[in-house]
Design an enzyme around this catalytic site. Sequence first.
Site, PDB file in Angstrom:
ATOM      1  N   ASP A  38      -0.237  38.033  44.007  1.00  0.00           N
ATOM      2  CA  ASP A  38      -1.696  37.998  44.055  1.00  0.00           C
ATOM      3  C   ASP A  38      -2.101  38.020  45.526  1.00  0.00           C
ATOM      4  O   ASP A  38      -1.676  37.146  46.293  1.00  0.00           O
ATOM      5  CB  ASP A  38      -2.154  36.702  43.370  1.00  0.00           C
ATOM      6  CG  ASP A  38      -3.664  36.599  43.255  1.00  0.00           C
ATOM      7  OD1 ASP A  38      -4.380  37.202  44.088  1.00  0.00           O
ATOM      8  OD2 ASP A  38      -4.125  35.898  42.349  1.00  0.00           O
ATOM      9  N   ASN A  71      -6.783  37.969  53.749  1.00  0.00           N
ATOM     10  CA  ASN A  71      -5.320  38.054  53.880  1.00  0.00           C
ATOM     11  C   ASN A  71      -4.878  39.423  54.380  1.00  0.00           C
ATOM     12  O   ASN A  71      -3.973  39.524  55.209  1.00  0.00           O
ATOM     13  CB  ASN A  71      -4.658  37.724  52.539  1.00  0.00           C
ATOM     14  CG  ASN A  71      -4.776  36.237  52.215  1.00  0.00           C
ATOM     15  OD1 ASN A  71      -4.822  35.407  53.128  1.00  0.00           O
ATOM     16  ND2 ASN A  71      -4.855  35.910  50.939  1.00  0.00           N
ATOM     17  N   ALA A  94     -10.907  49.544  50.950  1.00  0.00           N
ATOM     18  CA  ALA A  94     -11.500  50.350  49.875  1.00  0.00           C
ATOM     19  C   ALA A  94     -12.824  49.744  49.464  1.00  0.00           C
ATOM     20  O   ALA A  94     -12.880  48.758  48.732  1.00  0.00           O
ATOM     21  CB  ALA A  94     -10.557  50.421  48.686  1.00  0.00           C
ATOM     22  N   TYR A 126     -18.817  42.474  41.712  1.00  0.00           N
ATOM     23  CA  TYR A 126     -18.082  43.568  42.360  1.00  0.00           C
ATOM     24  C   TYR A 126     -18.829  44.045  43.607  1.00  0.00           C
ATOM     25  O   TYR A 126     -18.254  44.126  44.698  1.00  0.00           O
ATOM     26  CB  TYR A 126     -17.930  44.715  41.363  1.00  0.00           C
ATOM     27  CG  TYR A 126     -17.088  45.876  41.847  1.00  0.00           C
ATOM     28  CD1 TYR A 126     -15.711  45.735  42.030  1.00  0.00           C
ATOM     29  CD2 TYR A 126     -17.659  47.124  42.083  1.00  0.00           C
ATOM     30  CE1 TYR A 126     -14.927  46.811  42.449  1.00  0.00           C
ATOM     31  CE2 TYR A 126     -16.890  48.197  42.495  1.00  0.00           C
ATOM     32  CZ  TYR A 126     -15.527  48.039  42.678  1.00  0.00           C
ATOM     33  OH  TYR A 126     -14.760  49.104  43.090  1.00  0.00           O
ATOM     34  N   LYS A 161     -17.525  43.613  47.513  1.00  0.00           N
ATOM     35  CA  LYS A 161     -17.248  44.764  48.380  1.00  0.00           C
ATOM     36  C   LYS A 161     -18.152  44.751  49.614  1.00  0.00           C
ATOM     37  O   LYS A 161     -17.718  45.129  50.706  1.00  0.00           O
ATOM     38  CB  LYS A 161     -17.421  46.068  47.594  1.00  0.00           C
ATOM     39  CG  LYS A 161     -16.345  46.277  46.511  1.00  0.00           C
ATOM     40  CD  LYS A 161     -14.954  46.470  47.099  1.00  0.00           C
ATOM     41  CE  LYS A 161     -13.928  46.868  46.046  1.00  0.00           C
ATOM     42  NZ  LYS A 161     -12.579  47.045  46.604  1.00  0.00           N
ATOM     43  N   TYR A 165     -13.681  41.574  61.839  1.00  0.00           N
ATOM     44  CA  TYR A 165     -12.335  41.611  62.431  1.00  0.00           C
ATOM     45  C   TYR A 165     -12.236  42.732  63.460  1.00  0.00           C
ATOM     46  O   TYR A 165     -11.526  42.617  64.453  1.00  0.00           O
ATOM     47  CB  TYR A 165     -11.261  41.781  61.346  1.00  0.00           C
ATOM     48  CG  TYR A 165     -10.744  40.467  60.806  1.00  0.00           C
ATOM     49  CD1 TYR A 165     -11.596  39.596  60.122  1.00  0.00           C
ATOM     50  CD2 TYR A 165      -9.416  40.074  60.974  1.00  0.00           C
ATOM     51  CE1 TYR A 165     -11.142  38.385  59.623  1.00  0.00           C
ATOM     52  CE2 TYR A 165      -8.947  38.862  60.480  1.00  0.00           C
ATOM     53  CZ  TYR A 165      -9.812  38.026  59.806  1.00  0.00           C
ATOM     54  OH  TYR A 165      -9.358  36.828  59.324  1.00  0.00           O
TER      55      TYR A 165
END
Length: 317
Positions: A56, A104, A119, A150, A154, A164
């Site tokens: 996971d 992660n 994505a 969802y 996203k 980042y």
Amino acid sequence: MRILITGGAGFIGSHLCDAYLAQGHGVIAVDNLLTGSARNIEHLRGHAGFEFRQQDVTTPLNVDGPLEAVLHFASPASPSLTAPTSYMQLPIETLRVGSLGTFNALDLAKAKGARLLMASTSEVYGDPLEHPQKETYWGHVDSIGPRSVYDEAKRFSEALTMAYHRKHGVATRIVRIFNTYGPRMQLDDGRVVPNFVGQALRGQPLTVYGDGSQTRSFCYVADLVEGLQKLLASDEPTPVNLGNPREVTIREFAEVINGLTGNQGGIVVMPASRTQGDPQRRQPDISKAKRVLGWEPRTPLEAGLRRTIEYFRGVIA
Ligand code: UDP
């Protein structure tokens, strides 16, 4: 390159594994098989450049040795109200993979000095007020609507990816993927392509939700994968739409599938309640992908659907 693909056993992820392996790269596919399927990567078992990890991605990702790229594709993706693998049925998992999973993936890319491709989706535009949708459009999303788990996951992933990039200098890429279809979609995930093709191959009427005037623009998976590879290789940190600009109404789409399969079952109109939160129109503006990547889709809808129908024939047989 050595590449890690989250969601590597999924529909798009498994095609990415194939494409990079075929070019001689090493691939680590990470997937918890919640909505992905071991069958999608079965043919890669024993391939010297391929490693599969059932994990996971909301738990930390550790890789020994060098890694050049991370492709973050793990997420439930079907908006079906009923299918057990849809994000509606897996709302918490969807929010976790789009938040913790993205952390992660980015932390791994940062630690390894790797590129990261995230994505994202046309769903960041919500039920769009601008048509076709350009990357500059900020979207029209209901933050508590049925699709919000969802869409907001996203949108958060995009924000985190840019953070980042800006704060840590990670070489990030963001793709906004529009409706994509092809072999290895799941027959029972409730989305329109597997539903219609499955129904047509069984001689049943195709279930058109509402009046069928809503539109989508369908891109064949091989075209998408080519665009994804070009985007990863590019220097473009801001989001890029990838999709096929040919727009069809869902009613027309049903007629195309009945025509290609020779299905005599026709269509059946289902209640409009099935389309709650459903974007009314969706079509990518791909001028940025053309300009920055020199990419555009090549597979006509009928040709891609023929290959997809053949695939589902094999699944149903
Ligand atoms: N749809 C339909 N019949 C079905 C499944 C979907 O008419 O059996 C419609 C759905 O309402 C939507 C479009 O097809 O307007 C595309 O749905 P899908 O679930 O594939 O994904 P979306 O593009 O909405 O994320």
